[in-house]
Design an enzyme around this catalytic site. Sequence first.
Site, PDB file in Angstrom:
ATOM      1  N   GLU A  92       0.903  -1.238  -0.167  1.00 50.95           N
ATOM      2  CA  GLU A  92       0.033  -0.146  -0.100  1.00 50.95           C
ATOM      3  C   GLU A  92       0.800   1.140   0.017  1.00 50.95           C
ATOM      4  OE1 GLU A  92      -3.719   0.298   1.931  1.00 50.95           O
ATOM      5  OE2 GLU A  92      -3.509  -1.787   2.892  1.00 50.95           O
ATOM      6  N   CYS A 105       3.571   8.248   1.684  1.00 49.97           N
ATOM      7  CA  CYS A 105       3.924   7.460   2.637  1.00 49.97           C
ATOM      8  C   CYS A 105       4.134   6.157   1.993  1.00 49.97           C
ATOM      9  CB  CYS A 105       2.556   7.182   3.637  1.00 49.97           C
ATOM     10  SG  CYS A 105       3.165   6.237   4.937  1.00 49.97           S
ATOM     11  N   CYS A 112       5.274  -6.925   7.724  1.00 49.26           N
ATOM     12  CA  CYS A 112       6.323  -6.686   8.294  1.00 49.26           C
ATOM     13  C   CYS A 112       6.636  -7.552   9.631  1.00 49.26           C
ATOM     14  CB  CYS A 112       5.969  -5.238   9.013  1.00 49.26           C
ATOM     15  SG  CYS A 112       7.425  -4.467   9.949  1.00 49.26           S
ATOM     16  N   CYS A 116       4.713  -5.017  15.763  1.00 47.73           N
ATOM     17  CA  CYS A 116       4.387  -4.063  16.703  1.00 47.73           C
ATOM     18  C   CYS A 116       2.867  -4.009  17.035  1.00 47.73           C
ATOM     19  CB  CYS A 116       4.719  -2.503  16.081  1.00 47.73           C
ATOM     20  SG  CYS A 116       6.264  -2.043  15.933  1.00 47.73           S
ATOM     21  N   CYS A 119      -0.052  -2.244  15.419  1.00 48.50           N
ATOM     22  CA  CYS A 119      -0.153  -1.888  13.666  1.00 48.50           C
ATOM     23  C   CYS A 119      -0.377  -2.984  13.131  1.00 48.50           C
ATOM     24  CB  CYS A 119       1.307  -1.684  13.397  1.00 48.50           C
ATOM     25  SG  CYS A 119       1.709  -1.660  11.768  1.00 48.50           S
ATOM     26  N   GLY A 160       6.059  -1.992   6.583  1.00 46.64           N
ATOM     27  CA  GLY A 160       7.419  -2.515   6.585  1.00 46.64           C
ATOM     28  C   GLY A 160       8.223  -1.654   7.624  1.00 46.64           C
ATOM     29  N   SER A 215      10.248   5.822  15.628  1.00 45.41           N
ATOM     30  CA  SER A 215       9.056   5.554  16.391  1.00 45.41           C
ATOM     31  C   SER A 215       9.438   5.078  17.879  1.00 45.41           C
ATOM     32  CB  SER A 215       8.166   4.470  15.749  1.00 45.41           C
ATOM     33  OG  SER A 215       7.557   5.031  14.541  1.00 45.41           O
ATOM     34  N   LEU A 216       9.123   5.923  18.731  1.00 40.85           N
ATOM     35  CA  LEU A 216       9.635   5.569  20.131  1.00 40.85           C
ATOM     36  C   LEU A 216       8.471   5.080  20.909  1.00 40.85           C
ATOM     37  CD1 LEU A 216      12.257   5.744  21.932  1.00 40.85           C
ATOM     38  CD2 LEU A 216      11.091   7.930  22.630  1.00 40.85           C
ATOM     39  N   CYS A 334      -1.364   6.226  10.070  1.00 40.94           N
ATOM     40  CA  CYS A 334      -0.351   5.450  10.569  1.00 40.94           C
ATOM     41  C   CYS A 334      -0.623   4.314  11.203  1.00 40.94           C
ATOM     42  CB  CYS A 334       0.686   6.215  11.285  1.00 40.94           C
ATOM     43  SG  CYS A 334       1.836   7.105  10.575  1.00 40.94           S
TER      44      CYS A 334
HETATM   45  S1  SF4 Z   1       4.741   0.091  12.986  1.00 40.88           S
HETATM   46 FE1  SF4 Z   1       6.037  -0.139  11.255  1.00 40.88          FE
HETATM   47  S2  SF4 Z   1       7.822  -1.705  11.989  1.00 40.88           S
HETATM   48 FE2  SF4 Z   1       6.021  -1.876  13.442  1.00 40.88          FE
HETATM   49  S3  SF4 Z   1       4.851  -3.539  12.600  1.00 40.88           S
HETATM   50 FE3  SF4 Z   1       4.115  -1.738  11.685  1.00 40.88          FE
HETATM   51  S4  SF4 Z   1       5.133  -1.410   9.641  1.00 40.88           S
HETATM   52 FE4  SF4 Z   1       6.278  -3.112  11.147  1.00 40.88          FE
END
Ligand code: SF4
Length: 347
Positions: A92, A105, A112, A116, A119, A160, A215-216, A334
């Site tokens: 995407e 983006c 990925c 996370c 996500c 990713g 991304s903290l 995001c």
């Molecule tokens: S936030 Fe980024 S690194 Fe984390 S799982 Fe999603 S795509 Fe992967």
Amino acid sequence: MSKINLMGLTLAQLENAMTDLGEKPYRGRQLYKWLYHSRLYDFSRMTDFSKDLRARLDQQFDVRGLQLTKREKSEDGTERFLFCLEDGLPVETVLIPDESRRTVCLSSQSGCALGCRYCATGSLGLLRNLTVGEIIGQLVFLRDLYGQDCFTNVVFMGMGEPLNNYDNLLKSIPIITDSAGLMIGAKKITVSTCGITPMIRKLAGAGLKTKLALSLNAATQAKRLQIMPVAETYELDGLMDAVRYYTSETGFRVTIEYTLFEGLNDTMEDVRALARLLRGVPCKINVLAYNPVPELAFRRPSDKKLDWFVSELYPRLPAVTVRRSRGLDIGAACGQLAGRGAAGRKT
Ligand code: SF4
């Protein structure tokens, strides 16, 4: 014999292709310019090549872009593009128009591996790394659709972890920045990582002029572990050492992305921990509210909470901004990209 796809080949690879055909290397640069700058894919119209060379190029090569599967437009103008790769996997891309900038983006992987917990892409697992052609193909597709000026900025924040596809990332960036390529200034490109410590150190020595975002999302190792499994491998202390190393080697500030989750990382204690962690680090902090993913249990904080958090953080750290989500209604914000509606997806 199937033809070789030229999309994504670097300048050096195109020069080699031309010398293999018995031509001078500068012909490779001409071809490079046709492909990425002029976006001309029909060899017969490449008028600075002889008829014989055009015919030989046509025998051996072609230019294959990405195949669009689905396209959605948000109320706020954000557009989400779902592509089907040649092996059926989804990827995407999101185009986010704003007042003065239009940001793409960009995805670097299908799925990925980092998982996370907040996500949607992470829930797919890693399907595979994108090739350089598939990374560049996202941008070329948009230019073919909307013309040269349709984007001004590029952020590797789509599907990713770009630092886990490092070689292809590094081959893609010169094509994006080159004056004979896509002509986007390096400072308009942001590589966003969830914290692959050794690759941040490696990137520091790569000589790029692009920006780095981290991304903290949590200011302590314990909290980060709750939401980002990558923290098991790359602990917070070592990660922050790598960020400091990156800033000292490159002279650039890093953008720290802090996604605010209701009830998880949004207290006064979190404000203080974040201020302590980032004190003295050359950075700016973007705070953004979590974008809900239906099957995940995290909650989005209210706008009031977001504003409160930023107002408490700002006096403690010099550069804090709120990043408002775009494309929420079409699942393009995001953390929401998951190849929804991908036809022929292999998992
Ligand atoms: S936030 Fe980024 S690194 Fe984390 S799982 Fe999603 S795509 Fe992967």
